[in-house]
Scaffold this motif. Sequence first.
Motif, short mmCIF file in Angstrom:
data_model
loop_
_atom_site.label_atom_id
_atom_site.label_comp_id
_atom_site.label_asym_id
_atom_site.label_seq_id
_atom_site.Cartn_x
_atom_site.Cartn_y
_atom_site.Cartn_z
N SER A 22 14.62 -7.51 2.58
CA SER A 22 14.75 -8.62 3.95
C SER A 22 16.35 -7.95 4.46
CB SER A 22 14.89 -10.32 3.33
OG SER A 22 16.35 -10.48 3.66
N ILE A 23 17.51 -7.85 3.43
CA ILE A 23 18.69 -7.46 3.66
C ILE A 23 18.90 -5.83 2.97
CG2 ILE A 23 20.76 -7.70 4.84
CD1 ILE A 23 18.94 -8.58 6.62
N ALA A 24 19.20 -6.77 1.92
CA ALA A 24 20.00 -5.79 0.43
C ALA A 24 18.95 -4.78 0.71
CB ALA A 24 20.19 -6.55 -0.72
N GLY A 25 17.82 -5.17 -0.08
CA GLY A 25 16.35 -3.99 -0.42
C GLY A 25 17.02 -2.79 0.66
N PRO A 26 16.86 -2.43 1.95
CA PRO A 26 16.72 -1.74 3.12
C PRO A 26 17.85 -1.15 3.47
CG PRO A 26 14.95 -3.39 4.31
CD PRO A 26 15.49 -4.00 3.03
N ALA A 27 18.49 -2.16 3.56
CA ALA A 27 20.09 -1.61 3.18
C ALA A 27 20.11 -0.71 2.10
CB ALA A 27 21.10 -2.21 3.69
N LEU A 28 20.04 -0.49 1.02
CA LEU A 28 20.22 0.30 -0.46
C LEU A 28 19.13 1.36 0.01
CD1 LEU A 28 21.54 0.51 -2.49
CD2 LEU A 28 19.90 -0.39 -3.72
N ALA A 29 18.22 1.36 0.33
CA ALA A 29 16.81 2.54 0.50
C ALA A 29 18.16 3.19 1.77
CB ALA A 29 15.53 1.80 0.88
N LEU A 30 18.50 3.31 2.96
CA LEU A 30 18.89 3.74 3.78
C LEU A 30 19.93 4.57 3.07
CD1 LEU A 30 20.54 2.59 7.07
CD2 LEU A 30 21.41 4.48 5.28
N TRP A 31 20.85 4.26 1.92
CA TRP A 31 22.18 4.72 1.48
C TRP A 31 21.69 5.90 0.34
CZ3 TRP A 31 26.67 5.59 4.02
CH2 TRP A 31 27.09 4.89 4.47
N LEU A 32 20.09 5.52 -0.14
CA LEU A 32 19.96 5.88 -0.94
C LEU A 32 19.58 7.60 -0.41
CD1 LEU A 32 18.55 3.47 -4.05
CD2 LEU A 32 20.61 4.98 -3.96
N HIS A 33 18.44 6.92 0.26
CA HIS A 33 17.35 7.63 0.92
C HIS A 33 18.63 9.25 1.73
CE1 HIS A 33 15.41 10.56 3.65
NE2 HIS A 33 15.78 10.43 4.46
N ARG A 34 19.80 8.91 2.28
CA ARG A 34 21.00 9.69 2.65
C ARG A 34 21.65 10.50 1.75
NH1 ARG A 34 24.33 6.64 7.29
NH2 ARG A 34 22.75 6.29 7.89
N TYR A 35 21.96 9.64 0.40
CA TYR A 35 22.33 10.50 -1.07
C TYR A 35 21.34 10.98 -1.44
CZ TYR A 35 25.91 7.91 0.07
OH TYR A 35 27.10 7.26 0.54
N GLY A 36 20.39 11.68 -0.73
CA GLY A 36 18.99 12.44 -1.96
C GLY A 36 18.26 11.87 -3.19
N PHE A 37 18.03 10.08 -2.62
CA PHE A 37 17.40 9.79 -3.50
C PHE A 37 16.24 9.16 -3.34
CE2 PHE A 37 21.48 8.81 -5.47
CZ PHE A 37 21.61 8.77 -6.77
N THR A 38 15.40 9.19 -3.64
CA THR A 38 14.07 8.65 -3.19
C THR A 38 13.66 7.34 -3.45
OG1 THR A 38 13.16 11.06 -4.18
CG2 THR A 38 11.24 9.38 -3.30
N PRO A 39 13.96 6.13 -2.88
CA PRO A 39 13.51 5.14 -2.79
C PRO A 39 12.18 4.77 -2.52
CG PRO A 39 15.03 5.30 -0.91
CD PRO A 39 14.64 6.80 -1.28
N THR A 40 11.40 3.11 -2.86
CA THR A 40 10.59 3.20 -2.84
C THR A 40 11.08 1.00 -2.81
OG1 THR A 40 8.55 4.77 -3.80
CG2 THR A 40 7.99 2.36 -3.10
N VAL A 41 10.20 0.43 -1.57
CA VAL A 41 10.62 -0.69 -1.52
C VAL A 41 9.48 -1.24 -1.68
CG1 VAL A 41 10.81 -2.70 0.11
CG2 VAL A 41 12.47 -0.15 0.39
N VAL A 42 9.31 -2.70 -2.44
CA VAL A 42 8.33 -3.21 -2.81
C VAL A 42 8.65 -4.84 -1.96
CG1 VAL A 42 8.37 -3.83 -5.16
CG2 VAL A 42 5.81 -4.14 -4.46
N GLU A 43 7.82 -5.12 -1.35
CA GLU A 43 7.74 -6.48 -0.79
C GLU A 43 6.85 -7.55 -0.86
OE1 GLU A 43 8.42 -10.27 1.17
OE2 GLU A 43 10.24 -8.97 0.88
N ARG A 44 6.65 -9.14 -1.75
CA ARG A 44 5.81 -9.20 -2.10
C ARG A 44 5.20 -10.18 -0.36
NH1 ARG A 44 3.70 -13.59 -5.80
NH2 ARG A 44 5.96 -12.81 -7.06
N ALA A 45 6.16 -10.83 0.40
CA ALA A 45 5.03 -10.79 1.66
C ALA A 45 4.45 -9.85 2.73
CB ALA A 45 6.54 -11.52 2.85
N ASP A 128 11.39 7.05 6.82
CA ASP A 128 11.71 7.71 5.45
C ASP A 128 11.52 7.34 4.75
OD1 ASP A 128 12.82 10.05 7.09
OD2 ASP A 128 14.54 8.46 7.67
N ILE A 129 11.66 5.65 4.35
CA ILE A 129 10.93 5.09 2.80
C ILE A 129 9.99 4.57 2.66
CG2 ILE A 129 11.89 3.15 1.92
CD1 ILE A 129 13.91 5.38 2.91
#
Length: 417
Positions: A22-45, A128-129
Amino acid sequence: MTKRSGTSGKLANKTVLISGASIAGPALALWLHRYGFTPTVVERAPELRPGGYKVDLRGVSIDVCERMGILDDVRRASTDMRGGSYVDNAGATIAEMPADFFGGRVDGDDEVMRGDLARILHERTRDDIEYIFGDSIATLTEDADGVDVTFEQGEPRRFDLVVGADGLHSHTRRLAFGDEKQFKRHLGAYISIFTAPNDLDLDRWETYHALPNKLVCAYSSGGESTAKNMFVFGAPELSYDYRDMAQQKKILDDVFTGDGWEIPKMLDNAAAADDFYFDSISLIEMDSWSKGRIVLLGDAAHCASPASGQGTGLALIGAYILAGELAAANGDHSVAYERYESLMRPGVEVNQKFAEGFAKEMTVSSKGKIRLRMALVRMLPYMPWKNLIAKKITEDVQKAAFAVPVKDHKEYSVYEG
């Protein structure tokens, strides 16, 4: 953005599973990717969730949007509301107020539809994510080096860290911390909102009708040909399946059937809506937002209820702080989680207290009290102290909006620009 070379060092925990798109997950993913992490987002919908209500972006959350590079997109998606009015049972206007008085907004603040903000964040991150739609976490098994995750649909995988950004009814929180009942505090009311035809021909305007222990509203925001219908009603905690839309629509129908104004038509709109939202106005209160390698973010950690108007802002701010502290700690989750919580919690408590007070104001218990409130609202433009009242509302809102300070994490970005 261009990638820097050798600026991030070796991250201790690089792969991060985020539950919730929704909001928090993609926002966190954006920042983590920017800092060099590898985020994956899973969504039930099965896809990005449309709809939702107007969300306020104020104070620190506006600053975070600017740092994310999405502020121009947010401004373009602004609801551009002009004001609102209260009407009686016959639809006659009782009182009107400008938009800034309704929300206590000041220059620089903005308001967008939740669905528009979710779309903006997804568009900024989808290239990117890794997003996994139509699936959900089934089990979490943590050991000293990571978390083994099984999914309801996909193959098992292993991640260094797991973040629950999956809302008030967080499945991640239930798996890691236990039943929701331990943490949820009902504030005595329920809210429903959905997309509907613009039957009142509203133009960036909100129209409210108050009944004892109930409030209904229709509004249409900038650039929209449709409207939103909203219902609020006071009730003790109800027992129902929060995933059963038909059951929720029946609850709404049972509560409002027989009421006047446009309510019969609005109930028909509810029956036809495919983006129907219904939930309690509640807080989530926890002693800790993390457990081992698993941490909670946004409403999953500290829902301040729709009454606060700050839930989305807190989600954006929390994502910025959590990602920044993980980068500053070079991925050491035990250090980062503690810093994230110590920075966020005081401001969250301010906003939750604000939500408690406002939730009580959303429903008025008797016809006499409604008449008194409407008389005060009608007289307000002519009162010599009206500016003082508006100033007080704005000060309270801004206190909540600036309750969480943020610091700069630019040095941890592995990208320039």
